[in-house]
Design an enzyme around this catalytic site. Structure first.
Site, PDB file in Angstrom:
ATOM      1  N   ARG A  51     -36.501   6.171  29.829  1.00  0.00           N
ATOM      2  CA  ARG A  51     -36.599   5.307  28.644  1.00  0.00           C
ATOM      3  C   ARG A  51     -38.021   4.794  28.418  1.00  0.00           C
ATOM      4  O   ARG A  51     -38.455   4.611  27.297  1.00  0.00           O
ATOM      5  CB  ARG A  51     -35.673   4.112  28.845  1.00  0.00           C
ATOM      6  CG  ARG A  51     -34.431   4.188  27.975  1.00  0.00           C
ATOM      7  CD  ARG A  51     -33.736   2.885  27.989  1.00  0.00           C
ATOM      8  NE  ARG A  51     -33.718   2.335  29.348  1.00  0.00           N
ATOM      9  CZ  ARG A  51     -32.638   1.905  29.974  1.00  0.00           C
ATOM     10  NH1 ARG A  51     -31.479   1.974  29.369  1.00  0.00           N
ATOM     11  NH2 ARG A  51     -32.692   1.397  31.180  1.00  0.00           N
ATOM     12  N   LYS A 148     -25.095  11.161  44.737  1.00  0.00           N
ATOM     13  CA  LYS A 148     -24.089  10.192  45.101  1.00  0.00           C
ATOM     14  C   LYS A 148     -24.560   8.808  44.635  1.00  0.00           C
ATOM     15  O   LYS A 148     -25.771   8.643  44.495  1.00  0.00           O
ATOM     16  CB  LYS A 148     -23.808  10.212  46.593  1.00  0.00           C
ATOM     17  CG  LYS A 148     -24.897   9.562  47.452  1.00  0.00           C
ATOM     18  CD  LYS A 148     -24.465   9.406  48.871  1.00  0.00           C
ATOM     19  CE  LYS A 148     -23.918   8.045  49.183  1.00  0.00           C
ATOM     20  NZ  LYS A 148     -24.937   7.025  49.428  1.00  0.00           N
ATOM     21  N   ASP A 177     -25.505  15.721  48.595  1.00  0.00           N
ATOM     22  CA  ASP A 177     -25.340  14.793  49.712  1.00  0.00           C
ATOM     23  C   ASP A 177     -26.529  15.122  50.596  1.00  0.00           C
ATOM     24  O   ASP A 177     -26.552  16.189  51.233  1.00  0.00           O
ATOM     25  CB  ASP A 177     -24.033  15.047  50.455  1.00  0.00           C
ATOM     26  CG  ASP A 177     -23.867  14.079  51.620  1.00  0.00           C
ATOM     27  OD1 ASP A 177     -24.862  13.835  52.335  1.00  0.00           O
ATOM     28  OD2 ASP A 177     -22.766  13.560  51.820  1.00  0.00           O
ATOM     29  N   HIS A 178     -27.535  14.248  50.623  1.00  0.00           N
ATOM     30  CA  HIS A 178     -28.794  14.674  51.248  1.00  0.00           C
ATOM     31  C   HIS A 178     -28.633  14.972  52.739  1.00  0.00           C
ATOM     32  O   HIS A 178     -29.471  15.646  53.334  1.00  0.00           O
ATOM     33  CB  HIS A 178     -29.925  13.676  50.963  1.00  0.00           C
ATOM     34  CG  HIS A 178     -29.904  12.444  51.803  1.00  0.00           C
ATOM     35  ND1 HIS A 178     -29.090  11.382  51.544  1.00  0.00           N
ATOM     36  CD2 HIS A 178     -30.607  12.104  52.903  1.00  0.00           C
ATOM     37  CE1 HIS A 178     -29.288  10.441  52.443  1.00  0.00           C
ATOM     38  NE2 HIS A 178     -30.210  10.856  53.288  1.00  0.00           N
ATOM     39  N   LYS A 182     -30.483  18.092  55.674  1.00  0.00           N
ATOM     40  CA  LYS A 182     -31.245  17.803  56.885  1.00  0.00           C
ATOM     41  C   LYS A 182     -31.214  19.023  57.804  1.00  0.00           C
ATOM     42  O   LYS A 182     -30.160  19.637  58.001  1.00  0.00           O
ATOM     43  CB  LYS A 182     -30.656  16.588  57.623  1.00  0.00           C
ATOM     44  CG  LYS A 182     -30.919  15.267  56.899  1.00  0.00           C
ATOM     45  CD  LYS A 182     -30.371  14.099  57.696  1.00  0.00           C
ATOM     46  CE  LYS A 182     -30.421  12.823  56.892  1.00  0.00           C
ATOM     47  NZ  LYS A 182     -31.627  12.038  57.038  1.00  0.00           N
ATOM     48  N   GLU A 216     -28.257   2.469  61.582  1.00  0.00           N
ATOM     49  CA  GLU A 216     -29.496   2.198  60.842  1.00  0.00           C
ATOM     50  C   GLU A 216     -30.033   0.823  61.200  1.00  0.00           C
ATOM     51  O   GLU A 216     -29.254  -0.078  61.533  1.00  0.00           O
ATOM     52  CB  GLU A 216     -29.222   2.231  59.339  1.00  0.00           C
ATOM     53  CG  GLU A 216     -28.745   3.567  58.833  1.00  0.00           C
ATOM     54  CD  GLU A 216     -28.629   3.555  57.311  1.00  0.00           C
ATOM     55  OE1 GLU A 216     -29.581   3.941  56.648  1.00  0.00           O
ATOM     56  OE2 GLU A 216     -27.575   3.126  56.812  1.00  0.00           O
ATOM     57  N   ASP A 235     -20.395   3.981  50.876  1.00  0.00           N
ATOM     58  CA  ASP A 235     -21.806   4.364  50.884  1.00  0.00           C
ATOM     59  C   ASP A 235     -22.109   5.456  51.918  1.00  0.00           C
ATOM     60  O   ASP A 235     -22.974   6.298  51.694  1.00  0.00           O
ATOM     61  CB  ASP A 235     -22.659   3.119  51.178  1.00  0.00           C
ATOM     62  CG  ASP A 235     -24.148   3.400  51.101  1.00  0.00           C
ATOM     63  OD1 ASP A 235     -24.596   3.920  50.061  1.00  0.00           O
ATOM     64  OD2 ASP A 235     -24.868   3.112  52.089  1.00  0.00           O
ATOM     65  N   HIS A 240     -21.606  11.020  53.773  1.00  0.00           N
ATOM     66  CA  HIS A 240     -22.426  11.572  54.864  1.00  0.00           C
ATOM     67  C   HIS A 240     -21.613  11.817  56.149  1.00  0.00           C
ATOM     68  O   HIS A 240     -21.680  12.896  56.738  1.00  0.00           O
ATOM     69  CB  HIS A 240     -23.588  10.640  55.195  1.00  0.00           C
ATOM     70  CG  HIS A 240     -24.471  10.334  54.024  1.00  0.00           C
ATOM     71  ND1 HIS A 240     -24.735  11.243  53.028  1.00  0.00           N
ATOM     72  CD2 HIS A 240     -25.155   9.211  53.681  1.00  0.00           C
ATOM     73  CE1 HIS A 240     -25.550  10.691  52.136  1.00  0.00           C
ATOM     74  NE2 HIS A 240     -25.811   9.459  52.502  1.00  0.00           N
ATOM     75  N   LYS A 331     -25.474  -1.060  59.218  1.00  0.00           N
ATOM     76  CA  LYS A 331     -26.844  -1.486  58.895  1.00  0.00           C
ATOM     77  C   LYS A 331     -27.285  -2.546  59.899  1.00  0.00           C
ATOM     78  O   LYS A 331     -26.451  -3.251  60.477  1.00  0.00           O
ATOM     79  CB  LYS A 331     -26.866  -2.136  57.501  1.00  0.00           C
ATOM     80  CG  LYS A 331     -26.324  -1.263  56.398  1.00  0.00           C
ATOM     81  CD  LYS A 331     -27.374  -0.339  55.860  1.00  0.00           C
ATOM     82  CE  LYS A 331     -26.856   0.449  54.683  1.00  0.00           C
ATOM     83  NZ  LYS A 331     -27.516   1.729  54.524  1.00  0.00           N
TER      84      LYS A 331
END
Ligand code: BG6
Length: 484
Positions: A51, A148, A177-178, A182, A216, A235, A240, A331
């Protein structure tokens, strides 16, 4: 090192959401690296579309800054960066209106591969797909790439699939899905299906249980508004961890082709039993003297969203019946570490007597950091004193074994974007896979909501709530330690 980089066909790539976080952090630095590696043909172009009212130079400056900030420090040669930026242009566009579409259509060159990266909220997928057709810039060679979260439950995922299917065939839709991009995640397949060693043991007769941990250290600060509506289940687990579970549990596909691999993954998801609510632990990180709590980060003092989850699940099929899979992710934990551990059963008979103790083999596959594999073996404790046994690791760190080859390997986004250009969907999620995954997670989430379940607090820098340890202890097992 002999270069194994095979250039892809020349392409026009349009990144909708081209000024956004993902484009700046991952997509463009990734393309820059592929350009430097010689994989992106000179005659390709990248068009940022968003935008914001920017001119071409303004957009190039933005991308230059992004590459400097998020790109590999090794790859900052100014001349080459300038060459790369010459492939980039910009269109200020309105996804829901007409502004900019004519300009975009003029830039798209007929006869090339056209990839459209929808790096925008899912609410815009339908508008974008429709306008691409309306302006005659989508044909059977076009591909769209979506990120995602693909929906937030089964119903919304189905709706998104329907919207995309109105305009594109499934073979043109690349759901990222990254984790699948990997290097080590793909290595899971190589380890399983290129070696005969493990396959005879890869079943409930020999495997006691499997653990999957994605831990993480980051919190949700900065993206609390999104995360609070999502939580660790949506998430991380639905996508994943589910993908990791599929790769570790699936049957060998007949070949490494997109449908063969995805058919097998789908069978795993469909064979997942509903999870007993007593086999799930949800957690939320608490505040410390210097760090905010999850609720502070989420901006909701009463939030019931989980930043940690541990669960036990079962796959109902011949191979895995009776072998539990334990999944955990969270997390603000002790360390950043993703690991899959296959714990084999004890030897059936102890010839060395009870005093030598119980020992079992383990195969730990480290996805990040320090990618590698460790095979836990039992050997004789050296020296006199009888037949005492000890466990030792047979450790292989891929960086040591492979040297610079692994350092130069493309990161997840680089690989996946190049796969889009190659038209290879093997490492992308198919629509039915995503729906099946939501079909498994939805009732779990609905159960928490019905029961008004409150997540257990855990300390920042810990391994999660105590109850997560108990989940294993109750079964006479324990999590592998998350190492700092
Ligand atoms: C994303 C999640 O998909 O994956 C994030 O939305 C998470 O919450 C991230 O932090 C983890 O990815 P990686 O590659 O850092 O393990």
């Amino acid at each position: 090192m002999v270069s194994r980089v095979i250039p892809v066909e020349r392409f026009d790539l349009v990144i909708f959401g081209g000024t956004g976080d993902l484009a700046r952090r991952k997509i463009l630095p990734g393309l820059h690296r592929r350009y430097l590696a010689g994989q992106m043909p000179e005659d390709s172009q990248i068009i940022g579309a968003a935008r914001a009212d920017l001119d071409e130079q303004g957009y190039r400056d933005l991308i230059r800054d992004a590459i400097k900030e998020f790109g590999d420090p090794k790859d900052q040669d100014e001349t080459r960066l300038g060459d790369f930026l010459n492939h980039i242009s910009y269109v200020s566009i309105d996804a829901t209106g007409e502004k900019g579409w004519g300009t975009l259509a003029e830039k798209i060159r007929p006869g090339l591969i056209h990839a459209y990266y929808f790096s925008v909220g899912p609410g815009l997928f339908g508008d974008l797909a429709e306008r691409l057709h309306k302006h005659g810039i989508a044909d059977e060679r076009s591909r769209i790439v979506v990120e995602k979260p693909f929906g937030h439950d089964l119903e919304s995922a189905r709706a998104l699939n329907r919207v995309l299917a109105e305009h594109f065939d499934e073979c043109q839709v690349y759901r990222i899905d990254h984790y699948l991009g990997k290097e080590t995640v793909q290595n899971l397949m190589a380890v399983r299906f290129a070696n005969i060693l493990f396959e005879p043991l890869w079943n409930s007769q020999y495997v006691d249980h499997i653990q999957i941990t994605v831990s993480e250290t980051v919190g949700v600060g900065g993206r609390g508004a999104y995360y609070d509506k999502s939580g660790a289940m949506r998430d991380m687990v639905q996508n994943h961890l589910m993908q990791l579970l599929c790769l570790i549990a699936m049957e060998p596909p007949s070949r490494f082709g997109p449908d063969e691999v995805r058919d097998e993954k789908l069978k795993v998801i469909r064979a997942l039993e509903p999870v007993d609510p007593h086999h799930i632990v949800r957690g939320q990180y608490s505040a410390t003297a210097d760090e905010p709590s999850y609720r502070d980060d989420a901006g909701d003092p009463r939030s019931l969203t989980e930043s940690f989850i541990a669960l036990k699940c079962h796959i109902s099929n011949w191979r895995w019946s009776g072998t539990p899979f334990y999944l955990r992710t969270g997390k603000k934990l002790k360390a950043r570490e993703s690991e899959i551990v296959v714990v084999f059963k004890d030897a059936p008979h102890l010839i060395f007597g009870q005093e030598s103790g119980q020992h079992c083999n383990t195969l730990a596959i480290r996805l990040q950091p320090n990618e590698g594999m460790t095979l836990g073996m039992t050997i004789k404790d050296p020296g006199p004193g009888g037949m005492r046994l000890i466990d030792v690791p047979l450790d292989m760190t891929f960086a040591e074994a492979l040297g610079e080859d692994i350092d130069d390997a493309p990161d997840a986004y680089e690989r996946l974007i190049m796969d889009v250009m190659r038209g290879n969907q093997t490492l992308f999620m198919r629509g039915d896979e995503v729906e099946a995954a939501w079909g498994w997670t939805d009732p779990i989430i609905a159960g928490w909501q019905d029961r008004g379940e409150v997540p257990k607090p855990y300390d920042v820098g810990s391994s999660g709530p105590e109850d997560a340890m108990m989940l294993m202890h109750r079964d006479g097992r324990r999590w592998r330690e998350i190492k700092e």
